[in-house]
Write an enzyme that holds these catalytic residues in place. Structure first.
Site, PDB file in Angstrom:
ATOM      1  N   ASP A   1      -7.718  -7.647  12.884  1.00  0.00           N
ATOM      2  CA  ASP A   1      -9.046  -7.167  12.470  1.00  0.00           C
ATOM      3  C   ASP A   1     -10.032  -8.310  12.290  1.00  0.00           C
ATOM      4  O   ASP A   1     -11.243  -8.098  12.286  1.00  0.00           O
ATOM      5  CB  ASP A   1      -8.942  -6.360  11.174  1.00  0.00           C
ATOM      6  CG  ASP A   1      -8.326  -4.990  11.398  1.00  0.00           C
ATOM      7  OD1 ASP A   1      -8.036  -4.661  12.558  1.00  0.00           O
ATOM      8  OD2 ASP A   1      -8.128  -4.258  10.426  1.00  0.00           O
TER       9      ASP A   1
ATOM     10  N   HIS B   1      -5.501  -3.804   2.426  1.00  0.00           N
ATOM     11  CA  HIS B   1      -5.808  -4.688   3.563  1.00  0.00           C
ATOM     12  C   HIS B   1      -6.509  -5.974   3.126  1.00  0.00           C
ATOM     13  O   HIS B   1      -7.484  -6.414   3.738  1.00  0.00           O
ATOM     14  CB  HIS B   1      -6.646  -3.945   4.598  1.00  0.00           C
ATOM     15  CG  HIS B   1      -5.901  -2.859   5.313  1.00  0.00           C
ATOM     16  ND1 HIS B   1      -5.317  -1.808   4.634  1.00  0.00           N
ATOM     17  CD2 HIS B   1      -5.641  -2.661   6.626  1.00  0.00           C
ATOM     18  CE1 HIS B   1      -4.728  -0.996   5.506  1.00  0.00           C
ATOM     19  NE2 HIS B   1      -4.891  -1.495   6.720  1.00  0.00           N
TER      20      HIS B   1
ATOM     21  N   ARG C   1       0.827  -1.213   0.000  1.00  0.00           N
ATOM     22  CA  ARG C   1       0.000   0.000   0.000  1.00  0.00           C
ATOM     23  C   ARG C   1       0.865   1.268   0.000  1.00  0.00           C
ATOM     24  O   ARG C   1       0.430   2.328  -0.447  1.00  0.00           O
ATOM     25  CB  ARG C   1      -0.965   0.003   1.185  1.00  0.00           C
ATOM     26  CG  ARG C   1      -0.299  -0.101   2.551  1.00  0.00           C
ATOM     27  CD  ARG C   1      -1.297  -0.318   3.665  1.00  0.00           C
ATOM     28  NE  ARG C   1      -0.633  -0.632   4.926  1.00  0.00           N
ATOM     29  CZ  ARG C   1      -0.836   0.003   6.077  1.00  0.00           C
ATOM     30  NH1 ARG C   1      -1.716   0.988   6.129  1.00  0.00           N
ATOM     31  NH2 ARG C   1      -0.196  -0.343   7.167  1.00  0.00           N
TER      32      ARG C   1
ATOM     33  N   ARG D   1      -1.684  -4.929   4.041  1.00  0.00           N
ATOM     34  CA  ARG D   1      -1.357  -4.125   5.221  1.00  0.00           C
ATOM     35  C   ARG D   1       0.052  -4.420   5.732  1.00  0.00           C
ATOM     36  O   ARG D   1       0.763  -3.534   6.199  1.00  0.00           O
ATOM     37  CB  ARG D   1      -2.369  -4.440   6.324  1.00  0.00           C
ATOM     38  CG  ARG D   1      -2.081  -3.785   7.661  1.00  0.00           C
ATOM     39  CD  ARG D   1      -3.039  -4.320   8.721  1.00  0.00           C
ATOM     40  NE  ARG D   1      -2.963  -3.581   9.968  1.00  0.00           N
ATOM     41  CZ  ARG D   1      -3.650  -3.909  11.054  1.00  0.00           C
ATOM     42  NH1 ARG D   1      -4.465  -4.939  11.031  1.00  0.00           N
ATOM     43  NH2 ARG D   1      -3.532  -3.186  12.154  1.00  0.00           N
TER      44      ARG D   1
ATOM     45  N   PHE E   1     -14.447  -4.056   1.640  1.00  0.00           N
ATOM     46  CA  PHE E   1     -15.482  -3.073   1.343  1.00  0.00           C
ATOM     47  C   PHE E   1     -15.527  -2.736  -0.144  1.00  0.00           C
ATOM     48  O   PHE E   1     -16.606  -2.553  -0.713  1.00  0.00           O
ATOM     49  CB  PHE E   1     -15.247  -1.799   2.157  1.00  0.00           C
ATOM     50  CG  PHE E   1     -15.074  -2.054   3.625  1.00  0.00           C
ATOM     51  CD1 PHE E   1     -15.828  -3.016   4.276  1.00  0.00           C
ATOM     52  CD2 PHE E   1     -14.147  -1.332   4.366  1.00  0.00           C
ATOM     53  CE1 PHE E   1     -15.666  -3.257   5.628  1.00  0.00           C
ATOM     54  CE2 PHE E   1     -13.984  -1.563   5.720  1.00  0.00           C
ATOM     55  CZ  PHE E   1     -14.740  -2.526   6.360  1.00  0.00           C
TER      56      PHE E   1
ATOM     57  N   GLU F   1     -18.991   3.191   0.726  1.00  0.00           N
ATOM     58  CA  GLU F   1     -18.234   2.661  -0.408  1.00  0.00           C
ATOM     59  C   GLU F   1     -19.066   2.538  -1.681  1.00  0.00           C
ATOM     60  O   GLU F   1     -18.560   2.767  -2.782  1.00  0.00           O
ATOM     61  CB  GLU F   1     -17.642   1.296  -0.039  1.00  0.00           C
ATOM     62  CG  GLU F   1     -16.545   1.345   1.010  1.00  0.00           C
ATOM     63  CD  GLU F   1     -17.095   1.419   2.430  1.00  0.00           C
ATOM     64  OE1 GLU F   1     -16.287   1.580   3.360  1.00  0.00           O
ATOM     65  OE2 GLU F   1     -18.339   1.318   2.596  1.00  0.00           O
TER      66      GLU F   1
END
Length: 313
Positions: free
Chosen positions: A117, A109, A10, A167, A83, A58
């Site tokens: 998470d 992610h 990222r 991530r 998402f 989103e």
């Protein structure tokens, strides 16, 4: 021995967006209140007038991106993979895919390496979802350098692109002068005659390490980095199948519908070959440290090595 450099893919996305923004005023970046996590905040600081925070909405963000593309802009719509591909699937399919608009989806992610998470955020199904959308290009870079090059290549490509980022900080493997990124073209990272490991994303570095471990056992594995999953480099896959026979696909994604499935679709028609898929085996993930999860699910070098040893007996 020098320490291995590590960086999250990222980070390459964020850096590339800034460079693209300087070169082309049509570049617009959207995020869903996740600018810090997706690294689009880097672009926001330099070009605040071309950054749109759509909030935790989103589906709306994808609709806005579609409108911007229809107006001649080059929008990068950014969010977590769960998402971007999951929550907003209908809008991606109908508003972006169906009219084949020039929207780039930056999905961060992805996979179980999201870690703590947990399974609600660990998207192991996004490649399968995006593969099913006609005309959608899918890119899953192996390191930060490839992520930067992929983002730039996506901007130059006319059509919808799904960019998959992680991530976790992963080893930098492409910091060499001869490295070249080309859409739709896999890269042979290591030659071998006994079998071929076909990997994508963060599992590429782990597959290279596993190949070294196998070498010590007398198993010479070819390693291919498939950064572009759709369209797949079928010529390279078929060539590897004919040269080495057994193929092992490795991905931080479900074994259903991802890289392994794409390789099987190709070979079943063009060069029937035994394929073993290493990935998430039709289960949800769980909360825990990323490295521990990769080990538990057999996606680190040790796990890949052990699985290949098992099937090579």
């Amino acid at each position: 021995m020098s320490e291995i450099k590590r960086s999250a893919t990222r980070e390459g996305y964020g850096k590339a967006l800034i460079e693209l923004g300087k070169e082309d005023e049509r570049i617009v970046v959207l995020d869903s209140d996740l600018a810090a996590a997706t690294k689009t905040g880097m672009f926001q600081k330099v070009f605040p007038e071309r950054h749109i925070n759509c909030g935790i909405a989103e589906a709306n963000m994808m609709g806005i991106a579609a409108g911007l593309a229809a107006a001649g802009k080059i929008p990068f719509a950014s969010s977590f993979a769960m998402f971007a591909a999951g929550r907003a699937f209908e809008q991606v399919r109908n508003s972006i895919g169906y009219p084949h608009l020039n929207v780039k989806i930056g999905a961060s992610h992805a996979g179980i390496s999201v870690g703590e998470d947990g399974p609600t955020h660990q998207c192991n199904e996004d490649i399968a979802l995006m593969r099913a959308i006609p005309g959608m290009m899918i890119i899953n870079p192996a390191d930060v350098i490839e992520a930067e090059m992929a983002t730039k290549a996506a901007a130059a490509y006319d059509g919808p692109v799904y960019l998959r980022f992680g991530r976790l900080a992963v080893p930098v493997i492409n910091d060499r002068p001869d490295y070249k990124f080309e859409l739709g073209k896999g890269i042979v990272l290591r030659e071998g005659k006994d079998m071929t490991i076909v990997a994508t994303g963060l599992t590429v570095a782990a597959s290279l390490e596993a190949a070294e471990m196998l070498e010590a056992e007398g198993i010479h594995a070819k390693v291919i980095n498939i950064h572009t999953i759709k369209p797949l480099d079928e010529e390279l896959i078929v060539q590897a199948a004919k040269e080495t026979g057994l193929l092992v696909t490795v991905e931080e994604h479900s074994v259903i519908g991802g890289l392994g499935s794409a390789v099987c679709d190709c070979l079943s028609e063009k060069a029937p070959t035994r394929v073993v898929k290493i990935g998430i085996n039709d289960v949800f993930g769980e909360s825990g440290p990323a490295l521990e999860l990769l080990h538990k699910y057999g996606l680190d070098a040790e796990g890949i090595y052990a699985r290949i040893k098992q099937i090579s007996r």
